[in-house]
Design a protein around this motif. Structure first.
Motif, PDB file in Angstrom:
ATOM      1  N   LEU A  80       0.810  -1.216   0.000  1.00 33.04           N
ATOM      2  CA  LEU A  80       0.000   0.000   0.000  1.00 33.04           C
ATOM      3  C   LEU A  80       0.844   1.268   0.000  1.00 33.04           C
ATOM      4  CD1 LEU A  80      -2.880  -1.056   2.424  1.00 33.04           C
ATOM      5  CD2 LEU A  80      -2.985  -0.797  -0.062  1.00 33.04           C
ATOM      6  N   GLU A  81       2.160   1.107  -0.054  1.00 35.06           N
ATOM      7  CA  GLU A  81       3.071   2.251  -0.114  1.00 35.06           C
ATOM      8  C   GLU A  81       3.934   2.112  -1.372  1.00 35.06           C
ATOM      9  OE1 GLU A  81       5.251   2.378   3.541  1.00 35.06           O
ATOM     10  OE2 GLU A  81       3.455   2.616   4.770  1.00 35.06           O
ATOM     11  N   PRO A  82       3.497   2.691  -2.476  1.00 31.72           N
ATOM     12  CA  PRO A  82       4.195   2.505  -3.757  1.00 31.72           C
ATOM     13  C   PRO A  82       5.682   2.816  -3.713  1.00 31.72           C
ATOM     14  CG  PRO A  82       2.080   3.547  -4.123  1.00 31.72           C
ATOM     15  CD  PRO A  82       2.266   3.492  -2.633  1.00 31.72           C
ATOM     16  N   ASP A 128     -10.732   2.229  -1.180  1.00 32.01           N
ATOM     17  CA  ASP A 128      -9.411   2.826  -1.367  1.00 32.01           C
ATOM     18  C   ASP A 128      -8.288   1.816  -1.147  1.00 32.01           C
ATOM     19  OD1 ASP A 128     -10.563   5.248  -1.966  1.00 32.01           O
ATOM     20  OD2 ASP A 128     -10.276   6.105   0.027  1.00 32.01           O
ATOM     21  N   ALA A 129      -8.316   1.130  -0.016  1.00 36.97           N
ATOM     22  CA  ALA A 129      -7.243   0.179   0.288  1.00 36.97           C
ATOM     23  C   ALA A 129      -7.252  -1.029  -0.650  1.00 36.97           C
ATOM     24  CB  ALA A 129      -7.308  -0.262   1.742  1.00 36.97           C
ATOM     25  N   GLY A 165      -5.819   0.088  -3.903  1.00 40.31           N
ATOM     26  CA  GLY A 165      -4.385   0.321  -3.757  1.00 40.31           C
ATOM     27  C   GLY A 165      -3.618  -0.983  -3.727  1.00 40.31           C
ATOM     28  N   LYS A 171      -2.985  -0.421  -7.761  1.00 41.12           N
ATOM     29  CA  LYS A 171      -1.812   0.444  -7.693  1.00 41.12           C
ATOM     30  C   LYS A 171      -0.559  -0.361  -7.355  1.00 41.12           C
ATOM     31  CE  LYS A 171      -4.219   4.728  -6.529  1.00 41.12           C
ATOM     32  NZ  LYS A 171      -4.334   5.842  -5.549  1.00 41.12           N
ATOM     33  N   THR A 189       2.638  -0.459  -9.821  1.00 42.32           N
ATOM     34  CA  THR A 189       3.927  -0.001  -9.300  1.00 42.32           C
ATOM     35  C   THR A 189       5.010  -1.041  -9.544  1.00 42.32           C
ATOM     36  OG1 THR A 189       2.865   1.357  -7.593  1.00 42.32           O
ATOM     37  CG2 THR A 189       5.154   0.703  -7.214  1.00 42.32           C
TER      38      THR A 189
END
Length: 221
Positions: A60-62, A105-106, A109, A113, A117
């Motif tokens: 969750l942290e690109p 959202d999560a 992600g 996302k 990534t």
């Protein structure tokens, strides 16, 4: 030696797949949130004669994902095989009628996302060496939405669409993108969905490079 990078390294399918690809001659880069977890897994793999390295990152942290994959390429060489198979959180699985826009959202992600990534980080290296494989592992809700698991159903469907588009776009560059659907729970005693059996399937998909979507076992009606 080519590098196999695993996003979502764990003691079940992750470890089994790392062992299988390591035994096939690939160095292994494990990516997970827990540094202690990674130490335990790399120790186990090293004991089996596999060259393994751990890189902490949160899907969750690109920025952390990109940094981990760049570090893996520096340590072990360009990533030629990427497997994206982190386990979704339980709170992604609310009933659809109770799911708000913010609840997505999560999951998005995590399942959209995160993969974008990772692919962005490894694709230049694959293009440089002229080959590559990207493996996505998803549950049944990726192809059959479950109203009791709305977050993962929406996010897995989006991940599937992304993966399918990649399959079509990258095939001319000798980069194979494939998805393995696991309809049921991954259990050591399962005939078709044990960690060892699934690891063998993933290696087979990598080697045969045949088609986009594969199933661990037939989908129940």
């Amino acid at each position: 030696m080519s590098t196999f990078a695993l996003i979502g390294a764990g003691p079940g399918l992750g470890l089994a797949t790392a062992r299988r690809f390591g035994a096939a001659g690939h160095s292994v880069a494990l990516i997970s949130r827990s540094a202690q977890h990674l130490d335990e897994l790399t120790t186990a793999l090293t004991g089996d004669g596999v060259e393994a390295h751990g890189f902490p990152a949160d899907v969750l942290e690109p920025a952390s994902l990109t940094a981990a994959l760049e570090a893996a390429a520096e340590v072990a060489g360009p990533v030629e095989i990427l497997q994206y198979s982190p386990v979704p959180r339980a709170d992604f699985m609310k009933p659809v009628v109770d799911t708000t826009a913010g609840d997505l959202d999560a999951p998005l992600g995590f399942s959209v996302k995160g993969p974008v990534t990772c692919v962005s980080a490894v694709l230049p290296g694959m293009r440089e060496v002229g080959r590559g494989t990207v493996l996505f592992v998803n549950g049944a809700s990726a192809v059959r939405p479950n109203p009791d698991r709305a977050g993962t159903s929406v996010a897995f469907a989006a991940e599937s669409a992304y993966a399918r588009m990649l399959h079509d776009a990258l095939a001319p560059e000798n980069i194979h993108v494939a998805q393995l659907i696991v309809p049921g729970a991954i259990r050591p005693e399962a005939e078709h969905s044990s960690p060892d059996v699934l690891a063998g399937r993933l290696l087979d998909i990598h080697r045969k490079r045949d088609g986009f979507r594969h199933y661990a076992e037939p989908m129940p009606d």
